[in-house]
Motif scaffolding. Structure first.
Motif, mmCIF file in Angstrom:
data_model
loop_
_atom_site.group_PDB
_atom_site.id
_atom_site.type_symbol
_atom_site.label_atom_id
_atom_site.label_comp_id
_atom_site.label_asym_id
_atom_site.label_seq_id
_atom_site.Cartn_x
_atom_site.Cartn_y
_atom_site.Cartn_z
ATOM 1 N N ALA A 78 1.269 12.436 3.075
ATOM 2 C CA ALA A 78 0.572 11.425 3.867
ATOM 3 C C ALA A 78 -0.679 11.981 4.545
ATOM 4 C CB ALA A 78 1.509 10.833 4.915
ATOM 5 N N VAL A 79 -0.614 13.231 5.001
ATOM 6 C CA VAL A 79 -1.740 13.833 5.724
ATOM 7 C C VAL A 79 -2.094 15.159 5.057
ATOM 8 C CG1 VAL A 79 -2.563 14.719 7.931
ATOM 9 C CG2 VAL A 79 -1.003 12.759 7.880
ATOM 10 N N LEU A 80 -3.362 15.302 4.676
ATOM 11 C CA LEU A 80 -3.809 16.513 3.985
ATOM 12 C C LEU A 80 -5.115 17.015 4.603
ATOM 13 C CD1 LEU A 80 -3.677 18.590 1.678
ATOM 14 C CD2 LEU A 80 -4.783 16.895 0.200
ATOM 15 N N GLY A 98 0.959 8.296 -1.574
ATOM 16 C CA GLY A 98 1.261 8.074 -0.159
ATOM 17 C C GLY A 98 0.189 8.573 0.794
ATOM 18 N N LEU A 99 -0.920 9.085 0.278
ATOM 19 C CA LEU A 99 -1.934 9.707 1.123
ATOM 20 C C LEU A 99 -2.579 8.681 2.062
ATOM 21 C CD1 LEU A 99 -3.095 12.529 1.521
ATOM 22 C CD2 LEU A 99 -4.961 11.907 -0.023
ATOM 23 N N GLN A 100 -2.564 9.001 3.359
ATOM 24 C CA GLN A 100 -3.132 8.125 4.386
ATOM 25 C C GLN A 100 -4.341 8.744 5.067
ATOM 26 O OE1 GLN A 100 -0.016 6.985 7.152
ATOM 27 N NE2 GLN A 100 1.484 6.817 5.520
ATOM 28 N N SER A 101 -4.326 10.060 5.248
ATOM 29 C CA SER A 101 -5.415 10.740 5.951
ATOM 30 C C SER A 101 -5.833 11.984 5.173
ATOM 31 C CB SER A 101 -4.958 11.130 7.364
ATOM 32 O OG SER A 101 -5.962 11.853 8.048
ATOM 33 N N VAL A 119 -9.735 5.798 -5.605
ATOM 34 C CA VAL A 119 -9.754 4.341 -5.546
ATOM 35 C C VAL A 119 -8.348 3.746 -5.555
ATOM 36 C CG1 VAL A 119 -10.412 2.267 -6.823
ATOM 37 C CG2 VAL A 119 -12.046 4.121 -6.553
ATOM 38 N N GLY A 120 -7.426 4.349 -6.284
ATOM 39 C CA GLY A 120 -6.070 3.803 -6.381
ATOM 40 C C GLY A 120 -5.182 4.086 -5.187
ATOM 41 N N LEU A 121 -5.660 4.830 -4.202
ATOM 42 C CA LEU A 121 -4.841 5.181 -3.038
ATOM 43 C C LEU A 121 -4.930 4.066 -1.999
ATOM 44 C CD1 LEU A 121 -5.754 8.971 -2.675
ATOM 45 C CD2 LEU A 121 -3.932 7.906 -4.022
ATOM 46 N N ARG A 122 -4.038 3.103 -2.091
ATOM 47 C CA ARG A 122 -4.084 1.911 -1.245
ATOM 48 C C ARG A 122 -3.757 2.194 0.217
ATOM 49 N NH1 ARG A 122 -7.386 -0.785 -4.252
ATOM 50 N NH2 ARG A 122 -6.646 -1.098 -6.378
ATOM 51 N N LYS A 123 -3.113 3.326 0.499
ATOM 52 C CA LYS A 123 -2.731 3.635 1.875
ATOM 53 C C LYS A 123 -3.760 4.499 2.608
ATOM 54 C CE LYS A 123 2.244 3.398 0.975
ATOM 55 N NZ LYS A 123 3.542 4.128 1.065
ATOM 56 N N LEU A 124 -4.769 4.953 1.883
ATOM 57 C CA LEU A 124 -5.768 5.844 2.489
ATOM 58 C C LEU A 124 -6.608 5.074 3.509
ATOM 59 C CD1 LEU A 124 -7.004 8.686 2.475
ATOM 60 C CD2 LEU A 124 -8.594 7.888 0.718
ATOM 61 N N GLU A 125 -6.532 5.499 4.767
ATOM 62 C CA GLU A 125 -7.247 4.819 5.851
ATOM 63 C C GLU A 125 -8.237 5.727 6.573
ATOM 64 O OE1 GLU A 125 -4.540 3.000 8.526
ATOM 65 O OE2 GLU A 125 -3.945 1.421 7.111
ATOM 66 N N LEU A 151 -17.535 2.995 1.816
ATOM 67 C CA LEU A 151 -16.806 1.744 2.022
ATOM 68 C C LEU A 151 -16.851 0.858 0.786
ATOM 69 C CD1 LEU A 151 -17.708 0.795 5.697
ATOM 70 C CD2 LEU A 151 -15.548 1.674 4.803
ATOM 71 N N ASP A 152 -17.938 0.928 0.035
ATOM 72 C CA ASP A 152 -18.022 0.159 -1.215
ATOM 73 C C ASP A 152 -17.019 0.690 -2.244
ATOM 74 O OD1 ASP A 152 -20.039 -1.401 -0.184
ATOM 75 O OD2 ASP A 152 -21.652 -0.170 -1.023
ATOM 76 N N VAL A 153 -16.845 2.011 -2.255
ATOM 77 C CA VAL A 153 -15.933 2.633 -3.215
ATOM 78 C C VAL A 153 -14.485 2.548 -2.739
ATOM 79 C CG1 VAL A 153 -15.325 4.795 -4.386
ATOM 80 C CG2 VAL A 153 -17.732 4.215 -3.990
ATOM 81 N N LEU A 154 -14.278 2.776 -1.432
ATOM 82 C CA LEU A 154 -12.923 2.807 -0.869
ATOM 83 C C LEU A 154 -12.811 1.786 0.264
ATOM 84 C CD1 LEU A 154 -12.596 6.707 -0.625
ATOM 85 C CD2 LEU A 154 -11.690 5.240 -2.444
ATOM 86 N N PRO A 155 -12.631 0.520 -0.054
ATOM 87 C CA PRO A 155 -12.611 -0.526 0.978
ATOM 88 C C PRO A 155 -11.422 -0.445 1.940
ATOM 89 C CG PRO A 155 -11.998 -1.413 -1.178
ATOM 90 C CD PRO A 155 -12.481 -0.026 -1.412
ATOM 91 N N THR A 156 -10.379 0.288 1.583
ATOM 92 C CA THR A 156 -9.210 0.382 2.468
ATOM 93 C C THR A 156 -9.441 1.362 3.626
ATOM 94 O OG1 THR A 156 -8.193 2.142 1.140
ATOM 95 C CG2 THR A 156 -7.632 -0.123 0.578
ATOM 96 N N VAL A 157 -10.449 2.227 3.500
ATOM 97 C CA VAL A 157 -10.712 3.230 4.534
ATOM 98 C C VAL A 157 -11.232 2.549 5.803
ATOM 99 C CG1 VAL A 157 -12.157 5.199 5.180
ATOM 100 C CG2 VAL A 157 -11.143 5.088 2.906
ATOM 101 N N LYS A 158 -10.629 2.906 6.937
ATOM 102 C CA LYS A 158 -11.003 2.321 8.228
ATOM 103 C C LYS A 158 -11.693 3.330 9.138
ATOM 104 C CE LYS A 158 -7.199 -1.005 8.162
ATOM 105 N NZ LYS A 158 -5.960 -1.466 8.856
ATOM 106 N N VAL A 159 -11.452 4.619 8.901
ATOM 107 C CA VAL A 159 -12.030 5.653 9.745
ATOM 108 C C VAL A 159 -12.737 6.685 8.861
ATOM 109 C CG1 VAL A 159 -11.569 7.445 11.460
ATOM 110 C CG2 VAL A 159 -10.202 5.349 11.463
ATOM 111 N N ILE A 160 -14.014 6.902 9.132
ATOM 112 C CA ILE A 160 -14.787 7.905 8.392
ATOM 113 C C ILE A 160 -15.357 8.910 9.390
ATOM 114 C CG2 ILE A 160 -16.773 8.338 6.902
ATOM 115 C CD1 ILE A 160 -16.419 5.581 5.725
#
Length: 260
Positions: A78-80, A98-101, A119-125, A151-160
């Motif tokens: 989840a966190v790397l 499962g990668l989130q961060s 792109v396929g990592l739906r949980k990555l925020e 954000l165009d490539v990874l729309p699920t990301v909320k924090v950069i």
């Protein structure tokens, strides 16, 4: 001389082994390891780390990593943290469902194309590519618009880079940032004349209690007084009981008595 330097370099760049993983985690079984910190060990080869199938948090910062192949099997990760390495491709991470961060600040990622594999990592925020505090970055960060492209490539990301870009709280963050920028400009340029004089930020009566608020506060105050009165009564009863007990035992008049 060169041979000696190469030999010393080999000693300083170890490979991840089961013995290293067990000693660092305190676990006898690699599949039992959930958290792992392998910072500043000059690691260049991830070796058997892929056997830690249930690993959830992994810190590999400040090493000499260039290839991430063994991480592809870590589905529970989840966190790397991969900051301060020499990574130029994140391809194996595309399998870490499962990668989130993810922190990859201080690596060799040239363009946003390097993130297509995520792109396929739906949980990555959360994604960090730059860390000003530690003076870490990536070649792609030289372009000011790289965050918008991410954000165009990874729309699920909320924090950069530690800043909330979208999702709950992003509007507040942007507002605070705009206010901060305005204040800096104001302080640097000095106060300017305002037409019609300065106006208050809030309308008159903003802080006055509304009827609903007043009713709630009055009720809370009443309940507090009731509880306080009950406490006083209980304290008085306790004092009376202690006084009666002392008289019954005649403690005050008996110097040989002890209170336990």
């Amino acid at each position: 001389m060169e041979a000696k330097m190469e030999k010393d370099q080999e000693k300083e760049t170890p490979k991840v082994t089961s013995e290293l993983l067990k000693s660092r985690s305190g676990e006898f079984d690699l599949e039992s390891i959930l958290f792992l910190k392998l910072r500043r060990l000059a690691i260049y080869d991830l070796g058997c780390i892929g056997e830690c199938l249930n690993l959830e948090r992994l810190d590999l910062s400040n090493n000499n990593l260039t290839h991430l192949g063994p991480l592809a099997s870590l589905k529970q990760l989840a966190v790397l943290n991969l900051s301060a390495n020499r990574v130029s491709s994140l391809e194996p991470l595309g399998s870490c469902d499962g990668l989130q961060s993810l922190n990859v600040a201080g690596n060799l990622l040239i363009s946003v194309d390097s993130l297509q594999c995520l792109v396929g990592l739906r949980k990555l925020e959360s994604l960090r590519l730059r860390d000003p505090v530690s003076n870490l970055s990536n070649p792609m960060c030289t372009t000011g618009a790289y965050r918008a492209t991410i954000l165009d490539v990874l729309p699920t990301v909320k924090v950069i880079d530690g800043e909330r870009i979208n999702g709950q709280g992003s509007d507040l963050y942007q507002l605070c940032k705009d206010i901060d920028s305005s204040l800096k400009r104001f302080l640097s340029n000095g106060p300017a004349e305002m037409n019609g004089g300065a106006k208050p930020w809030l309308e008159e009566g903003y802080w006055d209690l509304k009827p609903a608020q007043s009713t709630i506060i009055e009720e809370a105050y009443k309940q507090f007084n009731d509880v306080l009165q009950e406490c006083k009564e209980l304290s008085k009863r306790a004092d009376d009981t202690i006084e009666q007990a002392e008289r019954a035992l005649d403690i005050r008049n008996d110097p040989d008595s002890y209170v336990f």
